[in-house]
Design a protein around this motif. Structure first.
Motif, PDB file in Angstrom:
ATOM      1  N   ASN A 227       0.823  -1.563   0.087  1.00 59.44           N
ATOM      2  CA  ASN A 227       0.083   0.152  -0.137  1.00 59.44           C
ATOM      3  C   ASN A 227       0.660   1.400   0.004  1.00 59.44           C
ATOM      4  O   ASN A 227       0.334   2.342  -0.500  1.00 59.44           O
ATOM      5  N   TYR A 231       0.173   5.135  -1.803  1.00 63.76           N
ATOM      6  CA  TYR A 231       0.333   6.314  -0.826  1.00 63.76           C
ATOM      7  C   TYR A 231       1.394   7.309  -1.650  1.00 63.76           C
ATOM      8  O   TYR A 231       1.314   8.429  -1.608  1.00 63.76           O
ATOM      9  N   ARG A 234       0.644   9.018  -4.543  1.00 65.02           N
ATOM     10  CA  ARG A 234      -0.313  10.131  -4.621  1.00 65.02           C
ATOM     11  C   ARG A 234       0.051  11.178  -3.678  1.00 65.02           C
ATOM     12  O   ARG A 234      -0.754  12.349  -3.814  1.00 65.02           O
ATOM     13  N   ILE A 354      -7.806   2.954   1.909  1.00 65.77           N
ATOM     14  CA  ILE A 354      -7.335   3.886   0.779  1.00 65.77           C
ATOM     15  C   ILE A 354      -8.549   4.447  -0.141  1.00 65.77           C
ATOM     16  O   ILE A 354      -8.825   5.662  -0.686  1.00 65.77           O
ATOM     17  N   SER A 358      -9.211   7.368   3.243  1.00 63.25           N
ATOM     18  CA  SER A 358      -8.233   8.345   2.523  1.00 63.25           C
ATOM     19  C   SER A 358      -6.993   7.779   2.189  1.00 63.25           C
ATOM     20  O   SER A 358      -6.693   6.791   2.862  1.00 63.25           O
ATOM     21  N   THR A 359      -6.382   8.376   1.474  1.00 60.29           N
ATOM     22  CA  THR A 359      -4.774   7.667   1.181  1.00 60.29           C
ATOM     23  C   THR A 359      -4.214   7.440   2.435  1.00 60.29           C
ATOM     24  O   THR A 359      -3.394   6.598   2.602  1.00 60.29           O
TER      25      THR A 359
END
Length: 388
Positions: A227, A231, A234, A354, A358-359
């Motif tokens: 993950n 993140y 972004r 995510i 939210s991220t």
């Protein structure tokens, strides 16, 4: 007494060498096989599914490995595990076919799982209580060092596609000759054979807190590897930046593994796990506030990895402290199963967080989990320790 201590030290050194070579093999095979399949035009989905075979092999082994270790002892299981990895590694270059490689990866997973289970259990059960944390931390460090060195083997592709595989197999054969010199030992036997589910329920009743660590470690490791790249992209980080940041967590773990093991021998493993969990939680919580600052994210990663990167090994040592000797093999099986479950849950829950929250929520979620773990440690009352 001095002779006994020297024999014990030699055994530990040989077992550590087994773990280093196993780590090197896994660290090399994961990226190497992916690269070779990608070169041959295999899709990313099929490539990822093929890589999962290793973890399927590791996970499935945990359901039957305890019985042969109890029956035949540690040494034969380690040797069979090494033999399976050597055989599969030598067969990879012979036929680059995705189905064939899936089976070989399963064999590598089974072999790896067998040798790791027997090695870590042999170290835990044969270490005196006052050195158990130190010794199991050396095990964790050895695997980390080997896994970090493994990808260097990819550079050997220039000499021929078979060279990395042959080189790894030669390392295994050298260490196998050292394992042959060890005197076999077996776990402490039960007077009356209990059903597996009864042993497992006893272990969980006594050592639920130490065993949560393996679940958390698997969750954190898999979640970060799967993950964090999403993140990072972004948050404005480049792919190369992400590639530099991820290993920092492993470096932090390597640096702190031995000190935490030694401190846990001195001040108690429960206290070290609670404090490590709280500091790790704060470090994860701070990552979103670092924005795209590489130095700050790197610092948070280093602290987080240093604090929670020893959870699996410290949890095993703590479980061995408070469990009767005959239940320690069962505890190791449960720890490995929970690690696998955590590894599956991490990317899944992180991905959902995510997408729907939210991220940055992946870090808030991990932070919350470690806080809850630390708080549960305050409620955990240690059972009276059985004679070790």
């Amino acid at each position: 007494m001095a002779l006994k201590q020297r024999i014990s030290n030699n055994k530990l050194i040989i077992l550590i060498m087994v773990v280093i070579v196993a780590g090197m093999s896994q660290g090399m095979l994961l990226p190497l096989l992916t690269i070779l399949l990608d070169r041959s035009g295999v899709s990313t989905e099929a490539n990822g599914l093929n890589a999962a075979a290793l973890y399927i092999g590791i996970f499935s082994t945990m359901f039957f490995i305890e019985k042969p270790v109890r029956r035949y002892g540690y040494k034969p299981v380690i040797m069979v595990g090494m033999g399976l990895v050597i055989l599969a590694t030598c067969l990879f270059p012979l036929w680059q076919q995705i189905g064939f490689w899936f089976v070989l990866r399963l064999l590598v997973g089974i072999g790896d799982s067998a040798l790791h289970y027997a090695t870590q259990l042999w170290i835990v059960t044969s270490s005196p209580k006052e050195r158990r944390g130190r010794n199991i931390s050396l095990y964790g460090m050895a695997y980390g060092v080997g896994f970090s060195l493994g990808p260097i083997g990819i550079t050997l592709l220039k000499a021929g596609s078979w060279v990395p595989f042959l080189t790894t197999s030669c390392f295994f054969l050298v260490v196998l000759t050292l394992v042959l010199q060890l005197t076999n030992e077996k776990p402490e036997q039960l007077d009356k054979v209990e059903a597996v589910h009864k042993r497992a329920s006893k272990v969980l009743a006594i050592a639920w807190f130490p065993l949560i660590t393996s679940l958390l470690y698997g969750y954190m490791e898999a979640s970060m590897n799967s993950n964090f790249p999403i993140y990072g992209l972004r948050a404005g980080l480049s792919e190369s930046n992400i590639g530099v940041l991820l290993p920092i967590m492993g470096v932090g773990s390597l640096i702190m593994q031995l000190p935490l093991g030694i401190w846990s021998d001195r001040v108690g493993r429960r206290s070290i796990l609670i404090v490590s969990g709280l500091i790790g939680s704060i470090a994860f919580l701070c990552i979103p506030f670092a924005g795209s600052n590489l130095w700050l994210i790197g610092l948070c990663f280093g602290v987080a990895g240093g604090m929670v990167g020893s959870f699996f090994s410290l949890g095993l040592a703590y479980a061995a402290d408070i469990l009767p000797r005959h239940l320690v093999p069962t505890a190791n099986v449960l720890a490995s199963i929970q690690y696998s479950l955590g590894s599956i849950a991490g990317p899944l829950m992180g991905g959902l967080a995510i997408r729907y929250i939210s991220t940055a929520s992946i870090f808030y979620l991990i932070s919350l989990i470690y806080v809850l773990f630390a708080l549960s440690g305050f409620t955990f009352r240690r059972q009276s320790e059985k004679g070790h």
